[in-house]
Design an enzyme around this catalytic site. Structure first.
Site, PDB file in Angstrom:
ATOM      1  N   LYS A 257      -3.979  -4.332   0.638  1.00  0.00           N
ATOM      2  CA  LYS A 257      -2.535  -4.465   0.787  1.00  0.00           C
ATOM      3  C   LYS A 257      -2.155  -5.923   0.605  1.00  0.00           C
ATOM      4  CE  LYS A 257       1.240  -3.751   4.030  1.00  0.00           C
ATOM      5  NZ  LYS A 257       1.670  -3.142   5.275  1.00  0.00           N
TER       6      LYS A 257
ATOM      7  N   LYS B 240      -1.704  -0.994  -2.608  1.00  0.00           N
ATOM      8  CA  LYS B 240      -0.279  -1.232  -2.399  1.00  0.00           C
ATOM      9  C   LYS B 240       0.090  -2.690  -2.590  1.00  0.00           C
ATOM     10  CE  LYS B 240       2.602  -1.093   1.610  1.00  0.00           C
ATOM     11  NZ  LYS B 240       2.657  -0.841   2.996  1.00  0.00           N
TER      12      LYS B 240
END
Ligand code: PBG
Length: 322
Positions: free
Chosen positions: A194, A247
């Site tokens: 992330k 992400k």
């Protein structure tokens, strides 16, 4: 090459990548109250929903054949530690228990996001402490809170827990808590890679989770680093992650591809709020074709190697694919 592009049946026969409603996970933002459907200004078509309204969304999601839901919560009150996150009567816990009663839930995977940032008064994803050099997000004391949160969400009915906080060691801590607290069969979908991204901007309005000071760069990854992303994923898998979530998606398609080639586990990607909002803004201006741009943005993420996609376009895409 053009011989195989001549007609749609031919193109369809030689198409390398598929996109199906069952590949898509739809995020929901649960909030207190009844009959609440509060629009998120920066995300047209996205709402804060009270539990009764969320049940309606779940029904539609099941009808459309979506793969599942990803649940976030806006608590009634926030505090320093984010105690709303692991409250047995917390907003997502209540939502899960209600969802579990429905027929729709049997057709959907209910994924609960595990993080503290929506629940802490300072908006950081872990515990904030003062040090000689100023404040810092303290890693190890946060693990306990995250582990308690995950266990409480699993007990409330989450089919999968998805830690998005980016503390070191959280997957191991969560696995231990799930095993110790009667949820050994609950899988962990770790947001292993992330990145600290500008594209989370609109989400922070939707989830009311903007940090009140500083930023998340000391725990989320530097967008320049691909090798480090692969190390992060490797560590999370060693700690017991069952699946990983990449992400954001569009600015990091190469990272998804590299992860797909390196690791054998199921991989999802999150088309995050900023990716959604910038497309919505272009649709509002009439600058991009709504239907085609949605499907192309999702197909690209699948082609990069993601098996499933978390997207605010899930319902739109499913309707287009029907
Ligand atoms: C919580 C969390 C965030 C997102 C998912 N889980 C926000 C953040 O890290 O600031 C972002 C999702 C999106 O932008 O759609 N930590």
């Amino acid at each position: 090459m053009r011989r195989l592009r001549r007609t749609e049946p031919l193109r369809s026969l030689v198409r390398e990548t598929s996109l199906e409603p069952g590949d898509l996970i739809y995020p929901l933002f649960l909030c207190p109250g009844e009959g609440v459907r509060r629009p998120v200004g920066s995300m047209p078509g996205v709402f804060n929903l009270s539990v009764d309204e969320a049940l309606r969304e779940a029904e539609e999601a099941a009808r459309l054949g979506l793969g599942g839901l990803l649940l976030f919560g806006l608590p009634e009150e926030k505090d320093e530690q984010g105690s709303g996150a692991w409250d047995e009567n917390g907003i997502v816990q209540r939502g899960l228990r209600a969802l579990k009663e429905t027929a729709a839930a049997k057709k959907l995977v209910l994924i609960a996001d595990v993080c503290l940032c929506e629940y802490t008064s300072h908006g950081h994803c872990g515990m904030v402490v003062e040090t000689r050099d100023g404040w810092t997000v303290d890693n190890d004391p946060s693990l306990d809170l995250l582990a308690q949160t995950a266990a409480s969400l699993a007990r409330a009915g989450a089919d999968v827990v998805a830690p998005s906080d980016m503390m070191d060691g959280r997957v191991a801590a969560i696995r231990r808590a799930l095993d110790d607290e009667g949820c050994p069969n609950t899988p962990i979908l770790s947001y292993a890679s992330k990145f600290a991204s500008a594209f989370y901007g609109p989400f922070r309005e939707a989830a009311d989770s903007a940090p009140q000071f500083g930023d998340r760069k000391s725990y989320q990854m530097d967008g320049a680093n691909l090798r480090e992303a692969l190390r992060e994923i490797g560590l999370d898998l060693e700690e017991g992650a069952d699946m990983i979530l990449m992400k954001p998606a569009m600015p990091y398609l190469d990272v998804i591809r590299a992860a797909r080639e390196r690791f054998g586990v199921p991989i999802g990607a999150y088309q995050v709020s900023g990716e959604y909002s910038m497309l919505q803004a272009a649709f509002e201006k009439g600058w991009l074709d709504h239907d085609r741009a949605i499907l192309e943005s999702l197909l690209g993420i699948r082609r990069a190697g993601a098996g499933f996609i978390v997207t605010y376009f899930a319902k739109d895409a499913a309707k287009l694919l029907a």
